[in-house]
Scaffold this active site. Structure first.
Site, short mmCIF file in Angstrom:
data_model
loop_
_atom_site.label_atom_id
_atom_site.label_comp_id
_atom_site.label_asym_id
_atom_site.label_seq_id
_atom_site.Cartn_x
_atom_site.Cartn_y
_atom_site.Cartn_z
N ASP A 1 0.83 -1.20 0.00
CA ASP A 1 0.00 0.00 0.00
C ASP A 1 0.86 1.25 0.00
O ASP A 1 0.56 2.23 -0.68
CB ASP A 1 -0.90 0.02 1.24
CG ASP A 1 -2.02 -1.00 1.12
OD1 ASP A 1 -2.05 -1.72 0.10
OD2 ASP A 1 -2.85 -1.06 2.05
N ALA A 2 1.95 1.20 0.77
CA ALA A 2 2.81 2.38 0.88
C ALA A 2 3.46 2.70 -0.47
O ALA A 2 3.53 3.86 -0.88
CB ALA A 2 3.88 2.14 1.93
N ASP B 1 0.93 4.24 -2.66
CA ASP B 1 0.69 5.64 -2.29
C ASP B 1 1.74 6.58 -2.87
O ASP B 1 1.43 7.70 -3.26
CB ASP B 1 0.67 5.79 -0.77
CG ASP B 1 -0.62 5.23 -0.18
OD1 ASP B 1 -1.56 5.00 -0.98
OD2 ASP B 1 -0.67 5.00 1.04
N SER C 1 -36.22 -4.91 -19.92
CA SER C 1 -36.37 -5.68 -18.70
C SER C 1 -36.27 -7.17 -19.04
O SER C 1 -36.03 -7.51 -20.20
CB SER C 1 -37.74 -5.30 -18.14
OG SER C 1 -38.01 -6.01 -17.01
N GLU D 1 -27.05 -17.88 -15.13
CA GLU D 1 -26.20 -17.16 -14.19
C GLU D 1 -27.07 -16.47 -13.14
O GLU D 1 -28.27 -16.29 -13.34
CB GLU D 1 -25.36 -16.13 -14.93
CG GLU D 1 -26.19 -14.99 -15.53
CD GLU D 1 -25.37 -14.07 -16.43
OE1 GLU D 1 -24.85 -14.56 -17.45
OE2 GLU D 1 -25.28 -12.89 -16.10
N LYS E 1 -29.01 -13.73 -10.98
CA LYS E 1 -29.55 -12.39 -11.20
C LYS E 1 -29.08 -11.54 -10.02
O LYS E 1 -29.35 -11.85 -8.87
CB LYS E 1 -31.08 -12.45 -11.22
CG LYS E 1 -31.72 -11.12 -11.56
CD LYS E 1 -33.17 -11.33 -11.97
CE LYS E 1 -33.75 -10.11 -12.63
NZ LYS E 1 -33.94 -8.98 -11.73
N GLU F 1 -24.53 -4.57 -13.34
CA GLU F 1 -25.16 -4.11 -12.12
C GLU F 1 -24.13 -3.53 -11.18
O GLU F 1 -23.04 -4.09 -11.02
CB GLU F 1 -25.84 -5.27 -11.38
CG GLU F 1 -26.86 -6.03 -12.18
CD GLU F 1 -28.15 -5.26 -12.39
OE1 GLU F 1 -28.55 -5.12 -13.56
OE2 GLU F 1 -28.75 -4.81 -11.40
N CYS G 1 -48.08 1.52 25.37
CA CYS G 1 -47.70 1.93 26.72
C CYS G 1 -47.82 3.45 26.76
O CYS G 1 -47.31 4.15 25.90
CB CYS G 1 -46.25 1.51 26.99
SG CYS G 1 -45.54 2.37 28.40
S1 IVH Z 1 -29.23 -9.86 -18.65
C1 IVH Z 1 -32.50 -7.12 -21.08
N1 IVH Z 1 -28.19 -10.78 -16.48
O1 IVH Z 1 -32.21 -7.42 -14.17
C2 IVH Z 1 -32.13 -8.41 -20.54
N2 IVH Z 1 -29.67 -8.95 -16.30
O2 IVH Z 1 -35.08 -7.43 -14.40
C3 IVH Z 1 -30.68 -8.66 -20.41
N3 IVH Z 1 -29.94 -8.12 -14.01
O3 IVH Z 1 -32.34 -4.86 -16.54
C4 IVH Z 1 -30.23 -8.51 -19.03
N4 IVH Z 1 -28.59 -9.57 -13.06
O4 IVH Z 1 -30.29 -4.91 -15.01
C5 IVH Z 1 -29.01 -9.88 -17.01
N5 IVH Z 1 -27.14 -11.69 -14.64
C6 IVH Z 1 -27.95 -10.79 -15.16
C7 IVH Z 1 -28.61 -9.83 -14.36
C8 IVH Z 1 -29.46 -8.92 -14.97
C9 IVH Z 1 -29.40 -8.53 -12.86
C10 IVH Z 1 -30.88 -6.99 -14.13
C11 IVH Z 1 -30.69 -6.19 -15.38
C12 IVH Z 1 -32.05 -6.11 -16.03
C13 IVH Z 1 -32.95 -6.48 -14.90
C14 IVH Z 1 -34.23 -7.06 -15.42
#
Ligand code: IVH
Length: 726
Positions: free
Chosen positions: A42-43, A46, A91, A122, A124, A181, A437
């Site tokens: 770290d030093a 810095d 979405s 994967e 969410k 995200e 109370c």
């Molecule tokens: S793929 C448009 N992968 O969930 C679809 N989205 O509810 C492609 N999200 O807007 C998105 N984890 O922001 C994808 N592993 C993941 C995710 C993910 C979280 C979010 C993303 C999306 C929202 C939809």
């Protein structure tokens, strides 16, 4: 130090040294954040960092917004500007069962006309979606999802995220939009909340709220202090060598050092998808971030294009939502918690069970009605889940497992009609289920009362959070919030705090609060006493139904707290007949005398008025008034202006004029609203034939068109200045 620079060629001039330092630091950031394999201390880091800072200070002309020095944040913004997404941010459609995921996969098979379809599975991430635009290897800007078409430009805030590279190494395409995200890792979130509580700051409900709240901050230097992190999960706009499959995109992210979401499964049949979803379900509670689902995505880009999207979501992806995990356990006992306003809340004491990632041993039962409706008895086996994956709740009783000696629970009998904290009598207000109370000096109420009194939005007493409040009450140093003003520095400094559980899992020694914290607390108290306006004091009392906006309206109508305590206006308001059925604004239209004279806004309704009248009649309210007098505290309103009709507005330049404000101006719109209102004008949200002026900033849209059609005078900022003679 000589060693350190051994492998760096001698600088030819400042420009090249600057470049070298930035690259060197970027490399070490990457080794530290991405690979967790730092090669310097770290030093040493810095030393490099400081040299870069010095050089940049000497050469402002070589400023680069993506220099590693910019991660500490920059000057606060007035507001976020908006940016259009290059490609809409859609979405994902949710599915809730294996059957529904089966339907999704069958649809893919039908639409693509093939049996086996390669997909990824994967986690969410429960975070805040962001789009990052890199141009020629350098972060250009970052935008929130917003309404999917346009979002807030949060570049300054995003630059502070250590894990996110600001410049990409060799191999970066011309244009790369990375979607992903921003989140707060669970462990860092817990630590931050603990520190906030210690410092007397409000804690956050969950990592997602903390992330969203942080990203909304206009002050990136504050954002830099928060433990934000980022993971990529998708590609947006792109201009570079062809990427035919998601696998190649992942490789590109890895080469460029952009962190991406993992673990990730691959499969091409329904059974593999379901297997991955089940494996992830076991793994997910051990991930650094919160997740309540698995995202299934078609792998090949050409297939994705063929499938397309609806206006809401792509057809090539689905999010499988895990049902909240449920566990059975025994309800050993029910205890009672006393809240700030004295409400008695029954709490289930459970045999500890591991649910959705944590051990649960308590769950709120809300009130008697809830217990009776679910027929919850002490000794029962109950089903527990975490509502929204966070707050433990009792879902139902397993009646088949009910022991013969299970005890039905009647709250009032259980506590013998007395408060379990102070032994005072408890009451149930007419028509309400909650038992309360009535003793304002009840220790349980004192703790929550003091915490609220000291919170940011109330009197902002720095250093008084829940843990300090508990100690003050336990040591009988404070019985009600106003007693804080009698504390001495010595008393506070010597107060012993509990041992804490450290991150390492060790337990620290109990410690004194110390002189420094004591001084901070006393300074804030003095400030509250002499500088905080009446509305903050009213809010700090924690009177039911009286929030921030009603407190502000009350301080417009009253000059001091003593005026408020015997306010005829409040009594009149509370006495309005049938008040529950009509809103204040409707009553105003009916020309009710009280409301007409005072033009009271809807933030102060009759329910709040009645609650205030009750409070100032109660022991707690009488005590507050008496104690304020004893302590010589008399907070003053900073917006006192009771009857608008009494203020002579006739000579203000804009009396009777109606304004609409639109477009991007040099200052936030509310400032212009205040300005024209102070000159007597009214501000409305939409342009009509009654509009006198449209104040239009840059990029004004439909309102400007409408004003032009209706012949409304359009002003720019200069025009406004001329008009009001500023
Ligand atoms: S793929 C448009 N992968 O969930 C679809 N989205 O509810 C492609 N999200 O807007 C998105 N984890 O922001 C994808 N592993 C993941 C995710 C993910 C979280 C979010 C993303 C999306 C929202 C939809």
């Amino acid at each position: 130090m000589d060693d350190l620079f051994d492998n760096i060629p001698a600088p030819t001039d400042s420009t090249s040294r600057l470049k070298e330092l930035r690259e060197e630091i970027n490399k070490h950031d990457r080794l530290y954040y991405q690979e967790a394999l730092p090669t310097i201390s770290d030093a040493e880091y810095d030393v490099l960092f400081r040299e870069l800072e010095e050089l940049e200070k000497k050469h402002p002309e070589l400023h680069d917004p993506n220099s590693p020095t910019q991660r500490v944040g920059g000057a606060p913004l007035d507001s976020f500007s908006q940016r259009e997404h290059l490609i809409p941010m859609l979405s994902i459609d949710d599915v809730f069962s294996h059957e529904e995921i089966g339907e999704f996969f069958a649809r893919l098979q039908r639409n693509l006309g093939i049996e086996r379809i390669p997909v990824t599975i994967e986690p969410k991430i429960d975070g805040v979606a962001v789009s990052l635009i890199y141009r020629n290897g350098s972060l250009d800007y970052a935008v929130t999802r917003g309404d999917g078409t346009r979002g807030d430009d949060i570049t300054q805030n995003v630059r502070t995220i250590g894990r996110l590279p600001l410049s990409l190494g060799p191999g970066a395409p011309e244009l790369l939009e990375v979607r992903g995200e921003i989140f707060m890792p669970n462990a860092a979130f817990a630590k931050m909340n603990e520190e906030r509580d210690e410092a007397g700051l409000q804690t956050f409900v969950n990592p997602r709220n903390a992330t969203a709240g942080t990203l909304k901050s206009l002050d990136s230097r504050e954002v830099a202090k928060r433990p934000l992190d980022f993971l990529a999960h998708g590609l947006g706009a792109y201009d570079g060598p062809a990427l035919d499959s998601e696998v190649e995109f992942h490789k590109l992210l890895d080469t460029l050092g952009i962190p991406r979401n993992q673990p990730i499964w691959k499969g091409d049949s329904l059974s593999e998808i379901i297997q991955a979803i089940e494996e992830l379900d076991i793994k997910r509670h051990g991930l650094a971030y919160g997740t309540d689902g698995a995202v299934v995505k078609v792998l090949d880009r050409p297939s994705r294009e063929a499938l397309g999207a609806t206006s809401r979501a792509p057809r090539w992806a689905a999010a499988f939502k895990y049902p909240p995990e449920q566990k059975e356990t025994r309800l050993k006992d029910i205890t009672i918690q006393v809240g700030r306003t004295g409400v008695l809340t029954p709490v289930a004491e459970l045999d500890p069970v591991f649910v959705s990632g944590t051990t649960v041993s308590r769950a709120t039962l809300h009130n008697q009605d809830e217990i009776s409706r679910k027929d919850i008895r002490i000794g029962d086996t109950v089903v527990i889940e975490k509502a929204g994956e966070i707050i433990p709740a009792v879902v139902k009783v397993v009646t088949a497992k009910r022991p013969a000696d299970a005890q039905p629970f009647i709250l009032a009998d259980f506590v013998n009609h007395t408060c379990p904290s102070c032994g005072g009598p408890i009451q149930q207000a007419d028509g309400l289920v909650a038992w309360r109370c009535g003793n304002f000096a009840c220790p349980a109420q004192a703790v929550t009362g003091i915490t609220h009194f000291s919170s940011r939005k109330a009197l902002d007493i720095d250093g008084v959070g829940e843990s300090v409040a508990i100690k003050l009450v336990q040591n009988e140093m404070v019985k009600t919030p106003l007693d804080l003003f009698t504390l001495t520095e010595e008393q506070l400094a010597n107060m012993e705090m509990d041992a804490a559980i450290l991150q390492s899992g060790d337990i620290s020694k109990p410690r004194r609060l110390g002189e420094k914290k004591a001084a901070t607390i006393l300074t804030s108290l003095e400030k509250a006493k002499t500088q905080m306006p009446l509305n903050r004091w009213i809010y700090s009392m924690g009177i039911p139904h009286c929030g921030e906006s009603s407190a502000k309206e009350l301080s417009r109508l009253h000059e001091t707290i003593f005026d408020l305590a015997d306010s005829q206006l409040l009594k009149d308001l509370a006495d309005l007949p049938n008040y529950e059925s009509l809103s204040i604004s409707k009553r105003k239209k009916e020309n009710h005398p009280v409301l007409k004279d005072y033009e009271i806004d809807d933030s102060l309704g009759p329910v709040a008025a009645q609650s205030l009248v009750n409070f100032f009649k109660s022991d707690a309210g009488l005590h507050v008034v008496e104690r304020l007098r004893e302590l010589g505290i008399n907070p003053k309103s900073d917006n006192y202006a009771p009857k608008p009709s009494e203020v002579d507005t006739s000579d203000l330049p804009l009396v009777g004029k109606t304004f609409v404000i639109t477009g991007t101006l040099s200052k936030p719109r509310p400032e212009f609203k205040k300005l024209v209102e102070s000159k007597g004008a009214k501000v409305s949200g939409s342009v009509s034939k009654n509009t006198d002026y449209l104040l239009a900033g840059e990029a004004a849209g439909s309102k400007l068109d409408k004003a032009n059609t209706l012949g409304v005078t359009v002003l720019d900022e200069e025009g406004l200045e001329k008009l009001i003679g500023a």
